[in-house]
Design a protein around this motif. Structure first.
Motif, PDB file in Angstrom:
ATOM      1  N   ILE A  75       0.831  -1.207   0.000  1.00  0.00           N
ATOM      2  CA  ILE A  75       0.000   0.000   0.000  1.00  0.00           C
ATOM      3  C   ILE A  75       0.866   1.258   0.000  1.00  0.00           C
ATOM      4  O   ILE A  75       0.432   2.309  -0.478  1.00  0.00           O
ATOM      5  CB  ILE A  75      -0.978   0.029   1.198  1.00  0.00           C
ATOM      6  CG1 ILE A  75      -0.232  -0.016   2.530  1.00  0.00           C
ATOM      7  CG2 ILE A  75      -1.972  -1.109   1.115  1.00  0.00           C
ATOM      8  CD1 ILE A  75      -1.141   0.141   3.736  1.00  0.00           C
ATOM      9  N   HIS A  76       2.084   1.158   0.528  1.00  0.00           N
ATOM     10  CA  HIS A  76       2.996   2.308   0.540  1.00  0.00           C
ATOM     11  C   HIS A  76       3.783   2.408  -0.765  1.00  0.00           C
ATOM     12  O   HIS A  76       4.050   3.510  -1.251  1.00  0.00           O
ATOM     13  CB  HIS A  76       3.942   2.199   1.734  1.00  0.00           C
ATOM     14  CG  HIS A  76       3.238   2.137   3.046  1.00  0.00           C
ATOM     15  ND1 HIS A  76       2.641   3.226   3.620  1.00  0.00           N
ATOM     16  CD2 HIS A  76       3.011   1.087   3.888  1.00  0.00           C
ATOM     17  CE1 HIS A  76       2.089   2.873   4.785  1.00  0.00           C
ATOM     18  NE2 HIS A  76       2.302   1.585   4.959  1.00  0.00           N
ATOM     19  N   ILE A  77       4.163   1.268  -1.309  1.00  0.00           N
ATOM     20  CA  ILE A  77       4.919   1.272  -2.568  1.00  0.00           C
ATOM     21  C   ILE A  77       4.084   1.871  -3.699  1.00  0.00           C
ATOM     22  O   ILE A  77       4.552   2.711  -4.476  1.00  0.00           O
ATOM     23  CB  ILE A  77       5.380  -0.151  -2.938  1.00  0.00           C
ATOM     24  CG1 ILE A  77       6.405  -0.657  -1.908  1.00  0.00           C
ATOM     25  CG2 ILE A  77       5.972  -0.182  -4.348  1.00  0.00           C
ATOM     26  CD1 ILE A  77       6.786  -2.108  -2.092  1.00  0.00           C
ATOM     27  N   PHE A  78       2.806   1.448  -3.780  1.00  0.00           N
ATOM     28  CA  PHE A  78       1.952   1.921  -4.871  1.00  0.00           C
ATOM     29  C   PHE A  78       1.243   3.240  -4.550  1.00  0.00           C
ATOM     30  O   PHE A  78       0.780   3.929  -5.457  1.00  0.00           O
ATOM     31  CB  PHE A  78       0.932   0.841  -5.243  1.00  0.00           C
ATOM     32  CG  PHE A  78       1.546  -0.332  -5.940  1.00  0.00           C
ATOM     33  CD1 PHE A  78       1.963  -0.233  -7.259  1.00  0.00           C
ATOM     34  CD2 PHE A  78       1.718  -1.540  -5.288  1.00  0.00           C
ATOM     35  CE1 PHE A  78       2.531  -1.318  -7.911  1.00  0.00           C
ATOM     36  CE2 PHE A  78       2.280  -2.634  -5.929  1.00  0.00           C
ATOM     37  CZ  PHE A  78       2.698  -2.518  -7.249  1.00  0.00           C
ATOM     38  N   GLY A  79       1.154   3.586  -3.269  1.00  0.00           N
ATOM     39  CA  GLY A  79       0.616   4.886  -2.873  1.00  0.00           C
ATOM     40  C   GLY A  79      -0.763   5.192  -3.438  1.00  0.00           C
ATOM     41  O   GLY A  79      -1.717   4.418  -3.268  1.00  0.00           O
ATOM     42  N   ASP A  80      -0.890   6.309  -4.152  1.00  0.00           N
ATOM     43  CA  ASP A  80      -2.174   6.739  -4.704  1.00  0.00           C
ATOM     44  C   ASP A  80      -2.689   5.829  -5.816  1.00  0.00           C
ATOM     45  O   ASP A  80      -3.847   5.954  -6.238  1.00  0.00           O
ATOM     46  CB  ASP A  80      -2.058   8.173  -5.251  1.00  0.00           C
ATOM     47  CG  ASP A  80      -1.802   9.188  -4.153  1.00  0.00           C
ATOM     48  OD1 ASP A  80      -2.116   8.887  -2.989  1.00  0.00           O
ATOM     49  OD2 ASP A  80      -1.281  10.281  -4.463  1.00  0.00           O
ATOM     50  N   GLY A  90     -13.552 -11.326  -1.742  1.00  0.00           N
ATOM     51  CA  GLY A  90     -13.031 -10.878  -0.457  1.00  0.00           C
ATOM     52  C   GLY A  90     -12.252  -9.574  -0.522  1.00  0.00           C
ATOM     53  O   GLY A  90     -12.242  -8.866  -1.536  1.00  0.00           O
ATOM     54  N   ASP A  91     -11.570  -9.260   0.580  1.00  0.00           N
ATOM     55  CA  ASP A  91     -10.776  -8.038   0.678  1.00  0.00           C
ATOM     56  C   ASP A  91      -9.544  -8.130  -0.213  1.00  0.00           C
ATOM     57  O   ASP A  91      -8.900  -9.174  -0.292  1.00  0.00           O
ATOM     58  CB  ASP A  91     -10.324  -7.814   2.129  1.00  0.00           C
ATOM     59  CG  ASP A  91     -11.495  -7.597   3.078  1.00  0.00           C
ATOM     60  OD1 ASP A  91     -12.507  -7.026   2.636  1.00  0.00           O
ATOM     61  OD2 ASP A  91     -11.395  -8.017   4.248  1.00  0.00           O
ATOM     62  N   HIS A  92      -9.213  -7.004  -0.840  1.00  0.00           N
ATOM     63  CA  HIS A  92      -8.046  -7.005  -1.724  1.00  0.00           C
ATOM     64  C   HIS A  92      -7.523  -5.586  -1.906  1.00  0.00           C
ATOM     65  O   HIS A  92      -8.207  -4.598  -1.614  1.00  0.00           O
ATOM     66  CB  HIS A  92      -8.378  -7.610  -3.089  1.00  0.00           C
ATOM     67  CG  HIS A  92      -9.432  -6.853  -3.851  1.00  0.00           C
ATOM     68  ND1 HIS A  92     -10.789  -7.086  -3.663  1.00  0.00           N
ATOM     69  CD2 HIS A  92      -9.346  -5.866  -4.792  1.00  0.00           C
ATOM     70  CE1 HIS A  92     -11.485  -6.295  -4.445  1.00  0.00           C
ATOM     71  NE2 HIS A  92     -10.626  -5.535  -5.152  1.00  0.00           N
ATOM     72  N   LEU A  93      -6.296  -5.507  -2.373  1.00  0.00           N
ATOM     73  CA  LEU A  93      -5.696  -4.234  -2.757  1.00  0.00           C
ATOM     74  C   LEU A  93      -5.832  -4.099  -4.265  1.00  0.00           C
ATOM     75  O   LEU A  93      -5.303  -4.921  -5.017  1.00  0.00           O
ATOM     76  CB  LEU A  93      -4.221  -4.192  -2.344  1.00  0.00           C
ATOM     77  CG  LEU A  93      -3.503  -2.857  -2.566  1.00  0.00           C
ATOM     78  CD1 LEU A  93      -4.022  -1.812  -1.594  1.00  0.00           C
ATOM     79  CD2 LEU A  93      -1.995  -3.021  -2.404  1.00  0.00           C
ATOM     80  N   LEU A  94      -6.561  -3.069  -4.701  1.00  0.00           N
ATOM     81  CA  LEU A  94      -6.715  -2.818  -6.125  1.00  0.00           C
ATOM     82  C   LEU A  94      -5.590  -1.891  -6.561  1.00  0.00           C
ATOM     83  O   LEU A  94      -5.474  -0.763  -6.080  1.00  0.00           O
ATOM     84  CB  LEU A  94      -8.075  -2.177  -6.410  1.00  0.00           C
ATOM     85  CG  LEU A  94      -8.385  -1.876  -7.883  1.00  0.00           C
ATOM     86  CD1 LEU A  94      -8.462  -3.180  -8.689  1.00  0.00           C
ATOM     87  CD2 LEU A  94      -9.680  -1.090  -8.000  1.00  0.00           C
TER      88      LEU A  94
END
Length: 429
Positions: A75-80, A90-94
């Motif tokens: 989440i920090h590497i890809f930021g915005d 389920g839950d995921h990071l898009l």
């Protein structure tokens, strides 16, 4: 922000993708997970597959270790370019990448039925956090879910397991694998002074020195509860007639605070009318030292009360007792203010049995309960046993045969709960 990588981290991050599985194995605090996260971010940036998975013992650990990773996670590497979402899987990071949207699901994999959460999914890759703590059915299902991937990839990390751990023979030895060994010298942010401090602590125990300094797989002869069996001592649900629910706890602000919910069940006996089992059904745990978030005792008391009420509702029972380590006077007082009455736990300070005395008496009782399968962990979706399982693999003896006063908060309160069970149901049953 400028990030300084060690030579080994850079080598891993920039390596060619020419293996089915990449494994980073080595000591705690060796920076292997951070390198793995950046490696995985690079893979996601060009992969042609949309769906991916990060799995750890539970979902919370998957998020903490890979999504957050002390400020260096996905989440920090890809930021915005990334945001947490939820869909039918389920839950995921898009993540928005040059090669299209990627969905990175994060799920628990430590339970026998964990694989149900990914059945039917098609995945491009899987990142296994602490793969030695995952259930083998989940691991194997993850490999099956990537069979149709365009750019198939798997990444795993772990601290050194015992040489006979099944993940070595059933996973590592059957895959096309790149294996990389890590030690604390590979972490660019740990100073020489801190390394010396860690070494001076670890050298007191040969087992810990080999595993946590040199990063070697060693037979856990020094592990106190080595008889705990991940198959025989873990069950998916309660069986028998529920007799009593009680709680046992050990606490501290900088050290870990650990409270377990215990249910005694009655079963038809083999040698007498009835046998009894001690079921550890749920576990509250927080470490101020590990998380960097030191909570006030009043906050711990509030969260423990919520945990107790959750357990009572979940298992439809009322508690009989709440035992807390006698040394945790502040925690006991805060619980009393919230209407939760406690009693000092039996910490074996006055026990003598044959040549054993004190804590050794309680350890022997719990060892016997594990061996006889009287002590069981019952899987639940919330308040799971991740920290307990991890800790009992690290609770060891020193060169003089004495228990090392480290990694023992879960073990201590489990011993307290078993002391009560032993005196009331084993001796009195």
């Amino acid at each position: 922000m400028t990030i300084t990588f060690s030579p080994k981290q850079l080598k891993i991050i920039n390596a060619p993708y020419d293996h089915t599985l990449e494994v980073n194995e080595g000591t705690p605090r060796s920076s292997k997970t951070t390198a793995g996260v950046f490696r995985y971010a690079d893979y996601l940036s060009w992969s042609r597959d949309q769906n991916h998975l990060v799995t750890a013992y539970n979902q919370e650990q998957a998020y903490r270790l890979f999504m957050e990773c002390d400020g260096f996670g996905l989440i920090h590497i890809f930021g915005d370019l990334a945001e947490i979402k939820h869909d039918e899987h389920g839950d995921h990071l898009l993540v928005q990448t040059p090669n299209g949207e990627k969905k990175v699901y994060y799920k628990g994999g430590g339970k026998a039925d964990s694989k149900k959460a990914i059945t039917g999914m098609s995945l491009g890759s899987v990142a296994f956090c602490e793969i030695d703590l995952l259930h083998m059915d989940m691991i194997q299902e993850c490999f099956r879910r990537t069979f149709a991937a365009k750019d198939r990839y798997h990444l795993a990390d772990l601290n050194p397991p015992a040489p006979n751990h099944p993940v070595i023979k059933e996973v590592f030895e059957v895959q096309k694998m790149r294996w990389v060994h890590w030690t604390i010298d590979d972490n660019p942010i740990i100073t020489e002074e801190r390394k010396k401090e860690i070494y001076e602590t670890l050298k007191k125990n040969p087992y810990l020195l080999q595993r946590d300094w040199f990063g070697n797989r060693v037979i856990p002869s020094g592990v106190i509860y080595s008889m705990f069996d991940m198959e025989k001592n873990i069950k998916q649900k309660l069986s028998g007639k529920k007799i009593e629910m009680y709680f046992s706890g050990d606490g501290g602000q900088s050290d870990a605070t650990s409270v377990s919910c215990n249910i005694v069940t009655r079963h038809k006996g083999k040698k007498r009318a009835y046998d009894f089992k001690l079921n550890r059904v749920a576990h509250y745990y927080h470490s101020g030292k590990d998380t960097g978030n030191v909570k006030a005792m009043s906050i711990y008391a509030k969260e423990i009360k919520e945990f107790i009420l959750w357990c009572q509702e979940k298992f439809e029972m009322r508690r009989s007792q709440v035992f807390i380590d006698p040394a945790c006077k502040a925690l006991r007082e805060e619980l009393h203010l919230l209407g939760v009455q406690t009693r000092p736990a039996n910490n074996n300070s006055k026990d003598i049995k044959g040549n054993s005395k004190g804590i050794e008496v309680g350890i022997e009782r719990l060892q016997s309960a594990m061996t006889n399968e009287q002590f069981l962990l019952i899987e639940t979706n919330e308040y799971d046993h991740y920290h307990f399982i991890k800790e009992i693999g690290m609770y060891v003896r020193d060169d003089n045969g004495k228990p090392v006063d480290k990694d023992n908060h879960c073990s201590d309160e489990a011993r307290y709960s078993n002391n009560y069970f032993y005196k009331r149901y084993v001796l009195g049953g």
